[in-house]
Scaffold this active site. Structure first.
Site, mmCIF file in Angstrom:
data_model
loop_
_atom_site.group_PDB
_atom_site.id
_atom_site.type_symbol
_atom_site.label_atom_id
_atom_site.label_comp_id
_atom_site.label_asym_id
_atom_site.label_seq_id
_atom_site.Cartn_x
_atom_site.Cartn_y
_atom_site.Cartn_z
ATOM 1 N N ARG A 46 31.180 -13.890 40.256
ATOM 2 C CA ARG A 46 29.740 -14.090 40.521
ATOM 3 C C ARG A 46 29.285 -15.482 40.124
ATOM 4 O O ARG A 46 28.585 -16.167 40.873
ATOM 5 C CB ARG A 46 28.919 -13.048 39.741
ATOM 6 C CG ARG A 46 29.005 -11.659 40.319
ATOM 7 C CD ARG A 46 28.402 -10.657 39.356
ATOM 8 N NE ARG A 46 29.322 -10.446 38.250
ATOM 9 C CZ ARG A 46 29.775 -9.265 37.853
ATOM 10 N NH1 ARG A 46 29.356 -8.184 38.455
ATOM 11 N NH2 ARG A 46 30.612 -9.157 36.845
ATOM 12 N N ILE A 47 29.682 -15.913 38.894
ATOM 13 C CA ILE A 47 29.195 -17.214 38.414
ATOM 14 C C ILE A 47 29.880 -18.345 39.195
ATOM 15 O O ILE A 47 29.237 -19.323 39.578
ATOM 16 C CB ILE A 47 29.410 -17.344 36.890
ATOM 17 C CG1 ILE A 47 28.600 -16.258 36.154
ATOM 18 C CG2 ILE A 47 29.000 -18.732 36.394
ATOM 19 C CD1 ILE A 47 28.900 -16.122 34.661
ATOM 20 N N ARG A 63 42.533 -14.922 41.796
ATOM 21 C CA ARG A 63 43.613 -13.993 42.122
ATOM 22 C C ARG A 63 43.440 -13.447 43.542
ATOM 23 O O ARG A 63 44.348 -13.418 44.335
ATOM 24 C CB ARG A 63 43.627 -12.829 41.135
ATOM 25 C CG ARG A 63 44.729 -12.961 40.121
ATOM 26 C CD ARG A 63 44.756 -11.787 39.235
ATOM 27 N NE ARG A 63 43.410 -11.517 38.707
ATOM 28 C CZ ARG A 63 43.152 -10.788 37.654
ATOM 29 N NH1 ARG A 63 44.127 -10.232 36.991
ATOM 30 N NH2 ARG A 63 41.933 -10.588 37.225
ATOM 31 N N ILE A 120 32.894 -23.350 31.012
ATOM 32 C CA ILE A 120 31.793 -22.491 30.545
ATOM 33 C C ILE A 120 32.285 -21.054 30.418
ATOM 34 O O ILE A 120 31.478 -20.135 30.302
ATOM 35 C CB ILE A 120 30.572 -22.528 31.506
ATOM 36 C CG1 ILE A 120 31.003 -22.213 32.944
ATOM 37 C CG2 ILE A 120 29.838 -23.846 31.409
ATOM 38 C CD1 ILE A 120 29.836 -21.868 33.857
ATOM 39 N N ARG A 143 35.456 -19.341 28.430
ATOM 40 C CA ARG A 143 35.765 -18.911 27.066
ATOM 41 C C ARG A 143 36.664 -19.946 26.421
ATOM 42 O O ARG A 143 37.484 -20.573 27.096
ATOM 43 C CB ARG A 143 36.526 -17.577 27.066
ATOM 44 C CG ARG A 143 35.665 -16.345 27.148
ATOM 45 C CD ARG A 143 34.859 -16.117 25.872
ATOM 46 N NE ARG A 143 34.023 -14.942 25.960
ATOM 47 C CZ ARG A 143 32.763 -14.913 26.439
ATOM 48 N NH1 ARG A 143 32.196 -16.003 26.889
ATOM 49 N NH2 ARG A 143 32.079 -13.791 26.471
ATOM 50 N N GLU A 156 35.705 -21.137 18.116
ATOM 51 C CA GLU A 156 34.308 -21.480 17.870
ATOM 52 C C GLU A 156 33.692 -20.510 16.851
ATOM 53 O O GLU A 156 34.125 -19.368 16.770
ATOM 54 C CB GLU A 156 33.507 -21.471 19.184
ATOM 55 C CG GLU A 156 33.445 -20.118 19.867
ATOM 56 C CD GLU A 156 32.747 -20.175 21.225
ATOM 57 O OE1 GLU A 156 33.135 -20.983 22.080
ATOM 58 O OE2 GLU A 156 31.816 -19.367 21.405
ATOM 59 N N HIS A 190 27.964 -23.103 23.076
ATOM 60 C CA HIS A 190 28.003 -21.803 23.778
ATOM 61 C C HIS A 190 26.592 -21.324 24.144
ATOM 62 O O HIS A 190 26.142 -20.284 23.660
ATOM 63 C CB HIS A 190 28.736 -20.758 22.916
ATOM 64 C CG HIS A 190 29.266 -19.606 23.727
ATOM 65 N ND1 HIS A 190 30.410 -18.933 23.419
ATOM 66 C CD2 HIS A 190 28.792 -19.006 24.847
ATOM 67 C CE1 HIS A 190 30.629 -17.960 24.291
ATOM 68 N NE2 HIS A 190 29.644 -17.995 25.184
ATOM 69 N N ILE A 191 25.933 -22.130 24.975
ATOM 70 C CA ILE A 191 24.533 -21.813 25.325
ATOM 71 C C ILE A 191 24.311 -21.676 26.833
ATOM 72 O O ILE A 191 23.179 -21.765 27.309
ATOM 73 C CB ILE A 191 23.550 -22.876 24.753
ATOM 74 C CG1 ILE A 191 23.962 -24.293 25.176
ATOM 75 C CG2 ILE A 191 23.432 -22.756 23.236
ATOM 76 C CD1 ILE A 191 22.947 -25.386 24.812
HETATM 77 C C1 8YV Z 1 26.723 -14.897 25.390
HETATM 78 C C2 8YV Z 1 28.586 -15.203 27.096
HETATM 79 O O1 8YV Z 1 25.686 -15.696 24.941
HETATM 80 O O2 8YV Z 1 27.796 -13.440 28.415
HETATM 81 C C3 8YV Z 1 28.769 -14.010 27.949
HETATM 82 O O3 8YV Z 1 29.923 -13.621 28.168
HETATM 83 O O4 8YV Z 1 29.500 -15.894 26.816
HETATM 84 C C4 8YV Z 1 27.241 -15.592 26.600
HETATM 85 O O5 8YV Z 1 26.320 -15.401 27.641
HETATM 86 C C5 8YV Z 1 27.633 -14.661 24.230
HETATM 87 O O6 8YV Z 1 28.841 -14.119 24.558
HETATM 88 C C6 8YV Z 1 26.919 -13.787 23.196
HETATM 89 O O7 8YV Z 1 27.276 -12.461 23.202
#
Ligand code: 8YV
Length: 339
Positions: A164-165, A186, A245, A247, A276, A294-295
């Site tokens: 989706r992203i 995949r 963005i 992990r 992190e 991580h924002i």
């Molecule tokens: C969260 C994220 O802020 O949704 C996710 O997978 O990485 C972020 O949107 C973070 O994981 C907090 O739970």
């Protein structure tokens, strides 16, 4: 006259981290809530202690939910993550024990894609680097090559992980910036999803070789650990940028810092890191990387929507509210079917 029966006892839940007070109030209408307004990060032992007698947990990426924890809390029925990613949870262990796991997809897609695009643009056009230079008082004159970077418009956008992203980023690139979109995933998208974006599926090596701007949006798993390491970085163009963005752990941060230092790639934008909130010290030393804590999903409406969705999942997963038994976004729906 006989006594009225006692009210049925309410289930107890843990809200592991601080969250919007109105979301906690919403949960209190259904449950005894043990919350964490001070926002203390719970150690594994503290989390286990606080889960005593709890039927559900409103979790975030900071809480590790593994088999040992589940075995210590056989009363636990639902783990509702306020995140789309759920690599903090051992889903197979939950499923084996009949514990529902939910996440928060969709509500953060566009916000996260906006941020990924912003990081990519910042890396390409050296925005953060230029800002730091200005703040240090080093800006004394104009020069023709000061902070010259790479163009975004018309360039080749490479996307690793076309969920989706990934697709939302591809839309921004193709429709807003006339970018050529190549992707590796995949499974290939259906032709009707590829066509409006002019998106072309390529193998991973081609993606690395051809992308001017590579954006990583793959979920983290043992298989995606260090998907981008020294060998992959070596295939990229020296003018290319890399944006993560997804992990921490998908990129080998030490290898990336070395590639940036040696200008084997031009720049990077990173919102996520191995280990992190610690950041590899070598990344802090290189100027050609934009670092954010991580924002990517952190807009006010989106964080609200994520919290409301996680709460709605918890309420429904524990058999309360109008959607009792049907949480909106289960990760392991087979558990619900078996109930
Ligand atoms: C969260 C994220 O802020 O949704 C996710 O997978 O990485 C972020 O949107 C973070 O994981 C907090 O739970």
């Amino acid at each position: 006259m006989s006594e009225p029966p006692p009210p049925p006892s309410r289930l107890a839940v843990l809200v592991a981290r601080a969250v919007f007070p109105e979301v906690v109030e919403r949960l209190r209408k259904h449950f005894e809530v043990d919350d964490n307004p001070a926002d203390t990060i719970l150690s594994a032992a503290e989390l286990s202690e606080r889960l005593r007698g709890k039927a559900g947990v409103f979790s975030t990426g900071s809480e590790r939910i593994d088999a040992a924890l589940l075995d210590a809390h056989p009363q636990l029925r639902a783990v509702c993550n306020m995140a789309v990613g759920y690599n903090n949870i051992d889903v197979a262990a939950c499923t084996a024990r009949g514990v529902v796991v939910t996440n928060t997809p969709d509500v953060l897609t566009e916000t996260t894609a906006d941020f990924g695009f912003a990081l990519m643009m910042s890396a390409a056009r050296r925005i953060a680097e230029g800002e730091h230079f200005l703040r240090r008082g080093e800006w004394k004159r104009w020069s023709y090559d000061m902070f010259v970077g790479a163009d975004v418009h018309g360039a080749t956008l490479g996307i690793l992980g076309m969920g989706r992203i990934g697709q939302a980023i591809a839309r921004r690139g193709a429709l807003g910036f006339a970018m050529k979109v190549i992707y590796h995933n995949r499974s290939r998208l259906p032709a009707e999803a590829e066509a409006p974006l002019g998106a072309r599926w390529v193998d991973k090596a081609t993606l690395l070789r051809e992308a001017d701007h590579l954006v990583l949006v793959v979920p983290y798993s043992a298989e995606s650990h260090h998907t981008i390491g020294a060998a992959e970085l070596a295939l990229m163009k020296p003018t290319a940028t890399l944006t993560n963005i997804a992990r921490g752990g998908i990129v080998d941060d030490a290898a990336l810092a070395a590639a940036l230092h040696e200008r084997r790639i031009a720049a990077a934008g990173l919102d996520v890191f191995e280990g992190e909130p610690s950041v590899h010290p070598a990344l802090l030393e290189v100027p050609n990387v934009v670092l954010t804590p991580h924002i990517a999903s952190a807009s006010v409406p989106t964080r609200r929507a994520m919290a409301e969705l996680a709460a709605g999942n918890l309420i429904a997963a524990l058999g309360c509210g109008p959607q009792a038994g049907r949480p909106p976004s289960p990760v392991n729906p087979e558990v619900l079917r078996a109930r």
